[in-house]
Design a protein around this motif. Structure first.
Motif, PDB file in Angstrom:
ATOM      1  N   ASP A  66      -2.722  -2.781   4.142  1.00 37.59           N
ATOM      2  CA  ASP A  66      -1.732  -3.014   3.073  1.00 37.59           C
ATOM      3  C   ASP A  66      -1.919  -4.379   2.411  1.00 37.59           C
ATOM      4  N   ASN A 102      -1.563   2.359   3.791  1.00 33.07           N
ATOM      5  CA  ASN A 102      -1.013   3.256   2.762  1.00 33.07           C
ATOM      6  C   ASN A 102      -0.873   2.577   1.403  1.00 33.07           C
ATOM      7  N   TYR A 106      -1.985   3.509  -2.904  1.00 31.86           N
ATOM      8  CA  TYR A 106      -1.036   3.988  -3.926  1.00 31.86           C
ATOM      9  C   TYR A 106      -1.620   3.862  -5.333  1.00 31.86           C
ATOM     10  N   ASP A 169      11.597  15.293  -0.729  1.00 37.36           N
ATOM     11  CA  ASP A 169      10.888  14.007  -0.783  1.00 37.36           C
ATOM     12  C   ASP A 169      10.130  13.841   0.533  1.00 37.36           C
ATOM     13  N   ASP A 228       9.222   7.107  12.779  1.00 36.46           N
ATOM     14  CA  ASP A 228       8.673   7.430  11.455  1.00 36.46           C
ATOM     15  C   ASP A 228       7.543   6.491  11.023  1.00 36.46           C
ATOM     16  N   THR A 229       7.045   5.660  11.930  1.00 35.55           N
ATOM     17  CA  THR A 229       5.865   4.837  11.597  1.00 35.55           C
ATOM     18  C   THR A 229       4.792   5.026  12.671  1.00 35.55           C
ATOM     19  N   HIS A 257       6.975  -3.355  10.023  1.00 36.98           N
ATOM     20  CA  HIS A 257       6.944  -4.750   9.605  1.00 36.98           C
ATOM     21  C   HIS A 257       7.591  -5.731  10.572  1.00 36.98           C
TER      22      HIS A 257
HETATM   23  N1  LIG Z   1      12.793   6.362   5.107  1.00 33.58           N
HETATM   24  C1  LIG Z   1      12.010   6.120   4.035  1.00 33.58           C
HETATM   25  C2  LIG Z   1      11.054   5.099   4.076  1.00 33.58           C
HETATM   26  C3  LIG Z   1      10.268   4.887   2.955  1.00 33.58           C
HETATM   27  N2  LIG Z   1      10.429   5.627   1.866  1.00 33.58           N
HETATM   28  C4  LIG Z   1       9.575   5.425   0.673  1.00 33.58           C
HETATM   29  O1  LIG Z   1       8.225   5.532   1.070  1.00 33.58           O
HETATM   30  C5  LIG Z   1       7.388   4.663   0.344  1.00 33.58           C
HETATM   31  C6  LIG Z   1       6.638   3.741   1.322  1.00 33.58           C
HETATM   32  O2  LIG Z   1       7.618   2.990   2.049  1.00 33.58           O
HETATM   33  P1  LIG Z   1       7.401   1.467   2.381  1.00 33.58           P
HETATM   34  O3  LIG Z   1       8.540   0.987   3.209  1.00 33.58           O
HETATM   35  O4  LIG Z   1       7.091   0.701   1.137  1.00 33.58           O
HETATM   36  O5  LIG Z   1       6.084   1.555   3.292  1.00 33.58           O
HETATM   37  P2  LIG Z   1       5.473   0.414   4.153  1.00 33.58           P
HETATM   38  O6  LIG Z   1       4.099   0.860   4.471  1.00 33.58           O
HETATM   39  O7  LIG Z   1       5.656  -0.909   3.504  1.00 33.58           O
HETATM   40  O8  LIG Z   1       6.296   0.431   5.477  1.00 33.58           O
HETATM   41  C7  LIG Z   1       6.292   1.568   6.306  1.00 33.58           C
HETATM   42  C8  LIG Z   1       7.638   1.687   6.947  1.00 33.58           C
HETATM   43  O9  LIG Z   1       8.630   2.016   6.003  1.00 33.58           O
HETATM   44  C9  LIG Z   1       8.026   0.392   7.568  1.00 33.58           C
HETATM   45  O10 LIG Z   1       9.261   0.475   8.160  1.00 33.58           O
HETATM   46  C10 LIG Z   1       8.331   3.862  -0.585  1.00 33.58           C
HETATM   47  O11 LIG Z   1       8.341   4.483  -1.857  1.00 33.58           O
HETATM   48  C11 LIG Z   1       9.689   4.019   0.081  1.00 33.58           C
HETATM   49  O12 LIG Z   1      10.757   3.904  -0.839  1.00 33.58           O
HETATM   50  C12 LIG Z   1      11.376   6.648   1.832  1.00 33.58           C
HETATM   51  O13 LIG Z   1      11.525   7.345   0.843  1.00 33.58           O
HETATM   52  N3  LIG Z   1      12.134   6.877   2.936  1.00 33.58           N
END
Ligand SMILES: Nc1ccn([C@@H]2O[C@H](COP(=O)(O)OP(=O)(O)OC[C@H](O)CO)[C@@H](O)[C@H]2O)c(=O)n1
Length: 312
Positions: A66, A102, A106, A169, A228-229, A257
């Motif tokens: 990332d 991920n 994007y 979603d 969920d991670t 995180h």
């Molecule tokens: N419960 C959720 C979590 C996230 N989203 C949406 O998914 C996209 C990616 O989420 P993001 O938190 O940016 O991803 P990271 O790789 O930074 O972190 C992964 C884990 O979330 C860390 O805890 C983004 O569009 C979110 O809004 C969602 O819909 N539902």
């Protein structure tokens, strides 16, 4: 009681994860945690400067994924990624190894990432930084809907998400059983060819009496992370690793995180490193790992928690 200061490190390296840079105003995660998209570049620059000051005994850096954030506008993503790579290029003492995450996918294709990150070939690879030690870097988006490593893998990922995640979603784990919550679009899995490659590499490492550290953006031990991670096929990957439990000493991950850790049933230590992105101005999260004959010592700066892992 072992003496922690009995010897000099055999080698040392820097670790950092989830920089998620974007030239956009600060924001929040889905769960409301503040995110500092511009500040993360300043934090990375500070980490590089400190690693440079630590001298040439720090022989490489590995980032756990990332590099840029999905909020970076698509037309600006190549320039943002180049800015981050330019920051890493200022590390003077050795190579910087990249793990795919991920957010990298994007707004950038795998082809663009290969060119910008100077990855010649596959996003899973291995390297031997010191005789007797091997790093295996995994591609945890090999099977994913964000840009799998082949069209077949992307289709497989879509079918898997459709079958496992009933939500419209597919980023949402809402209402799913805990062990199914990993099946969201921001996670992914390791495909068959990569699993076979992992098996071959571990057999080779065992034959050579090497110790192995696995790097993977998505955590592979359920106890080290949130439901969920977690890597889609975490158990399958652990089964391969456990065939070679005499040589695998640890895994390093990002993605969750706030960090985490756990020890699996074979005694392998799984560490999730704390993200840069969520550090407010003036704070940071990076580390230096000193590798000794008998242990790894992670010396964390800022939010990154320190740890010592003794080899079995
Ligand atoms: N419960 C959720 C979590 C996230 N989203 C949406 O998914 C996209 C990616 O989420 P993001 O938190 O940016 O991803 P990271 O790789 O930074 O972190 C992964 C884990 O979330 C860390 O805890 C983004 O569009 C979110 O809004 C969602 O819909 N539902």
């Amino acid at each position: 009681m072992k003496d922690l200061h009995s010897s000099r490190p055999l080698f040392s390296f820097g670790v950092i994860t989830d920089v998620q840079y974007a030239d956009v105003p600060d924001g929040r995660s889905f769960h409301g945690v503040p995110r500092f998209y511009r500040g993360s570049l300043a934090a990375l620059n500070e980490a590089i400067a400190i690693w440079n000051d630590q001298g040439s005994d720090l022989s490489f850096v590995i980032q756990l994924g990332d590099l840029i954030d999905g909020r970076c506008p698509r037309d600006q993503a190549p320039a943002a990624a180049r800015e981050i790579v330019a920051a890493f290029d200022r590390f003077r003492h050795g190579h910087v190894y990249h793990t795919i995450g991920n957010h990298c996918l994007y707004n950038l294709s795998r082809g663009q990432l290969q060119e910008i990150l100077r990855i010649d070939g596959s996003f899973y690879y291995d390297f031997v930084p010191h005789p007797g030690f091997r790093f295996i870097v995994l591609d945890s988006y090999d099977v994913s809907v964000l840009g799998g490593s082949s069209r077949d893998h992307s289709s497989l990922a879509m079918a898997l998400l459709d079958a496992k995640n009933p939500n419209v979603d597919k980023n949402s784990p809402l209402g799913m059983a805990p062990e199914q919550q990993r099946f969201v679009a921001f996670n992914g899995g390791i495909g068959d060819a990569q699993l076979q490659w992992l098996d071959r590499k571990l057999r080779e490492a065992e034959d050579r009496n090497e110790r192995v550290i696995i790097a993977c953006h998505i955590p592979i031990l359920r106890e080290s992370t949130y439901d969920d991670t977690l890597l889609w096929n975490a158990e399958e990957v652990l089964r391969v690793i456990h065939r070679y439990d005499r040589c695998v000493v640890a895994s390093l991950a990002g993605h969750k995180h706030d960090g985490g850790e756990g020890v699996d049933e074979k005694g392998i230590h799984h560490r999730v490193l704390e993200a840069v992105l969520e550090c407010p101005p003036g704070e940071n999260s990076f580390g230096r790992v000193d590798v000794y004959e008998d242990r790894l010592e992670l010396l964390g700066t800022g939010r990154m928690r320190s740890a010592t892992v003794f080899f079995r």
